[in-house]
Design an enzyme around this catalytic site. Structure first.
Site, PDB file in Angstrom:
ATOM      1  N   HIS A 174       0.829  -1.221   0.000  1.00 63.39           N
ATOM      2  CA  HIS A 174       0.000   0.000   0.000  1.00 63.39           C
ATOM      3  C   HIS A 174       0.856   1.261   0.000  1.00 63.39           C
ATOM      4  O   HIS A 174       0.421   2.305   0.475  1.00 63.39           O
ATOM      5  CB  HIS A 174      -0.970   0.035   1.193  1.00 63.39           C
ATOM      6  CG  HIS A 174      -1.705  -1.260   1.420  1.00 63.39           C
ATOM      7  ND1 HIS A 174      -2.953  -1.521   0.895  1.00 63.39           N
ATOM      8  CD2 HIS A 174      -1.338  -2.387   2.083  1.00 63.39           C
ATOM      9  CE1 HIS A 174      -3.330  -2.742   1.249  1.00 63.39           C
ATOM     10  NE2 HIS A 174      -2.372  -3.292   1.961  1.00 63.39           N
ATOM     11  N   SER A 295      15.676  20.879 -16.540  1.00 59.85           N
ATOM     12  CA  SER A 295      14.504  21.708 -16.802  1.00 59.85           C
ATOM     13  C   SER A 295      14.930  22.941 -17.589  1.00 59.85           C
ATOM     14  O   SER A 295      16.015  23.480 -17.367  1.00 59.85           O
ATOM     15  CB  SER A 295      13.873  22.134 -15.472  1.00 59.85           C
ATOM     16  OG  SER A 295      13.066  23.288 -15.664  1.00 59.85           O
ATOM     17  N   LYS A 301      16.742  21.474 -11.353  1.00 60.25           N
ATOM     18  CA  LYS A 301      16.043  20.206 -11.581  1.00 60.25           C
ATOM     19  C   LYS A 301      16.900  19.133 -12.244  1.00 60.25           C
ATOM     20  O   LYS A 301      17.731  19.405 -13.098  1.00 60.25           O
ATOM     21  CB  LYS A 301      14.803  20.434 -12.474  1.00 60.25           C
ATOM     22  CG  LYS A 301      13.660  21.139 -11.808  1.00 60.25           C
ATOM     23  CD  LYS A 301      13.087  20.399 -10.599  1.00 60.25           C
ATOM     24  CE  LYS A 301      12.380  19.109 -10.958  1.00 60.25           C
ATOM     25  NZ  LYS A 301      11.128  19.361 -11.658  1.00 60.25           N
ATOM     26  N   GLU A 308       9.964   7.908 -16.474  1.00 62.44           N
ATOM     27  CA  GLU A 308       8.597   8.420 -16.703  1.00 62.44           C
ATOM     28  C   GLU A 308       8.065   7.997 -18.067  1.00 62.44           C
ATOM     29  O   GLU A 308       6.911   7.577 -18.196  1.00 62.44           O
ATOM     30  CB  GLU A 308       8.590   9.948 -16.618  1.00 62.44           C
ATOM     31  CG  GLU A 308       8.863  10.494 -15.241  1.00 62.44           C
ATOM     32  CD  GLU A 308       9.103  11.993 -15.324  1.00 62.44           C
ATOM     33  OE1 GLU A 308       8.127  12.741 -15.363  1.00 62.44           O
ATOM     34  OE2 GLU A 308      10.277  12.412 -15.366  1.00 62.44           O
TER      35      GLU A 308
END
Ligand code: ARG
Length: 494
Positions: A174, A295, A301, A308
């Site tokens: 979970h 970024s 970043k 992803e």
């Protein structure tokens, strides 16, 4: 044929050396531009060029064996096929505007080179069995190539698991901390999922490895063809037994798309963990700069784009599978043009999986696991609750009772009265030896159940994994994939 006198919107058809379609005999005038634009498959089925030539060579040899081509004719056509193959491989092949698909283009070129003998290439053959043959050859190659790429990723994971030694992290259910587990066990879990993917790909191979050549358009032929002999010539393990079935069957495509979708979903789950782990919140992994992106606006970043995109592409794999299944649903026997939709979906899933496997492999190979951060998170005392209950069970307490005792101690510790270790030490339910379980990594070392997240079971698991990967590599090497270039060169050429 020229444009003069043709109806508006029609072009010289092409497809044969004198610019006619393959079916010109029954038609007045050429096809409309809109028809060609909508129905042509050349832009994508050009990838089947090598496999089409392979099928055509076998077909020519088959025609010669049963006397439908003279020795001289077959030599001439085979030489024209060789030249055509060479032109295709070296970029010297000129397509004409009306080459509807790669099969048409190759037949046109062979006829240009071989002259009248070339007109016999398509004897007893339809594009329906021809396309199915070329595509099955392509699929056999794609299945073993993909399996080999999956194995390469498994090797990266296995190497990382070996390097991890006794390192451990919190295991989650979970997405809540559950019990500490060895990092090697975690990496191994993904590896086992991938090993099922390899198994599935190689199993699907057995059903793709069937020759459709000789099934004709749908009904076979009155000519004395010998499909079993061409199947053997091509290196297929089996030959069709029903011409209607084999010219319209795309189970092998749907099945391959499923294998790729399932694999893509495994990669997506793997990717998702690296997205989480590389976040400041987890901090379990640092990705190599070469496998991260920055970024355009925020200078600080560093983003896990490979992970992803792997997650994102899973949608595409499922979409391609769904598209194929829906295309097949409701098609009456036998061939229908709808079936041309089989190729782009499979090309796309195969290409994207290959890219994802390579990128993800590089990302994991070069990443740094932050073992201290993982261990700190796993040393959260409450993650030892199950082990504490099991210590009571070993001393004779029924598990339900042990669960309740430890649960109450956890509740007290969360209320802030003392740490769990202090409360356990003070509890009459436990004897003094219990303090040992609070030592870093002690819970993992204690776990012995086979296949479990303990130090010893993981050592033997990694051995099993290495043996499985090695056996799978042998299976890939010896797999019968008649479309593979190695198999191709082994095909007799006389
Ligand atoms: N490009 C087509 C395909 O991939 C060729 C088949 C066309 N066959 C036909 N009978 N119209 O399916």
């Amino acid at each position: 044929m020229t444009g003069a006198g043709m109806p508006a919107g029609r072009t010289p058809a092409g497809g044969t050396p004198d610019g006619q379609t393959l079916w010109h005999g029954r038609f007045e005038g050429g096809p409309a531009d809109a028809l060609m634009a909508f129905t042509a498959s050349l832009p994508f089925d050009v990838r089947l060029a090598r496999h089409d030539v392979q099928g055509s060579r076998a077909h020519v040899r088959g025609l010669a064996r049963v006397g439908l081509l003279t020795e001289a004719e077959s030599t001439q056509i085979l030489a024209a096929l060789d030249q055509t193959a060479m032109e295709l491989a070296t970029g010297g092949f000129s397509f004409v505007g009306a080459d509807e698909d790669i099969h048409t283009a190759i037949e046109r070129r062979v006829t240009e080179i071989a002259g009248p003998a070339g007109g016999k290439l398509h004897t007893g053959r339809s594009r329906n069995d021809q396309v199915a043959t070329a595509f099955r050859l392509w699929v056999t190659e794609a299945l073993v190539d993909t399996a080999a790429r999956v194995i390469a990723l498994q090797e990266v994971l296995l190497a990382k698991a070996r390097q991890a030694g006794d390192a451990y992290l919190p295991g989650y259910t979970h997405l809540q901390r559950a019990q500490p587990v060895p990092l090697a066990h975690h990496l191994g879990a993904h590896c086992w999922a991938l090993s099922r993917d390899v198994d599935r790909l190689l199993d699907a191979l057995s059903r793709a490895d069937v020759s459709p050549l000789g099934a004709g358009a749908l009904a076979g032929t009155s000519l004395p063809l010998d499909p079993a002999a061409t199947a053997e010539d091509l290196g297929f393990s089996a030959v069709f037994t029903n011409s209607l079935d084999v010219t319209s069957d795309r189970d092998f495509v749907a099945e391959t798309l499923f294998c790729l979708a399932m694999l893509g979903i495994h990669l997506s789950r793997l990717g998702e963990e690296y997205v989480l782990w590389s976040s400041s919140e987890f901090g379990f992994v640092t990705l190599d700069d070469g496998f991260s992106t920055g970024s355009s606006m925020m200078p600080q970043k560093k983003n896990p784009d490979i992970a992803e995109l792997t997650r994102g592409k899973a949608g595409r794999f499922v979409g391609n599978l769904t598209a194929m299944l829906v295309t097949l649903k409701g098609l009456p026997l036998a061939y229908n043009r709808d079936l041309q939709e089989d190729k782009e979906a499979l090309f796309d899933s195969t290409d994207q999986i290959a890219l994802a496997l390579t990128a993800l492999g590089g990302m994991i190979d070069t990443c740094t696991f932050n073992l201290d951060v993982m261990a700190d998170a796993a040393d959260d005392q409450t993650a030892l609750a199950t082990d504490l209950a099991e210590i009571l069970v070993q001393a004779g307490t029924p598990f339900r009772e042990a669960h309740a005792i430890v649960g109450a101690l956890v509740r007290d510790s969360l209320a802030g009265s003392a740490t769990l270790a202090e409360l356990v030490a003070a509890s009459p339910a436990f004897d003094d030896g219990v303090a040992e379980v609070f030592q870093p990594g002690a819970a993992v070392a204690r776990r012995q159940s086979p296949g479990g997240a303990g130090r010893d079971p993981v050592v033997s698991q990694l051995e099993q994994l290495a043996a499985t990967i090695e056996a799978d590599r042998q299976r890939v090497t010896s797999a019968n994939a008649p479309g593979r270039p190695t198999a191709l060169s082994a095909t007799p050429t006389g």
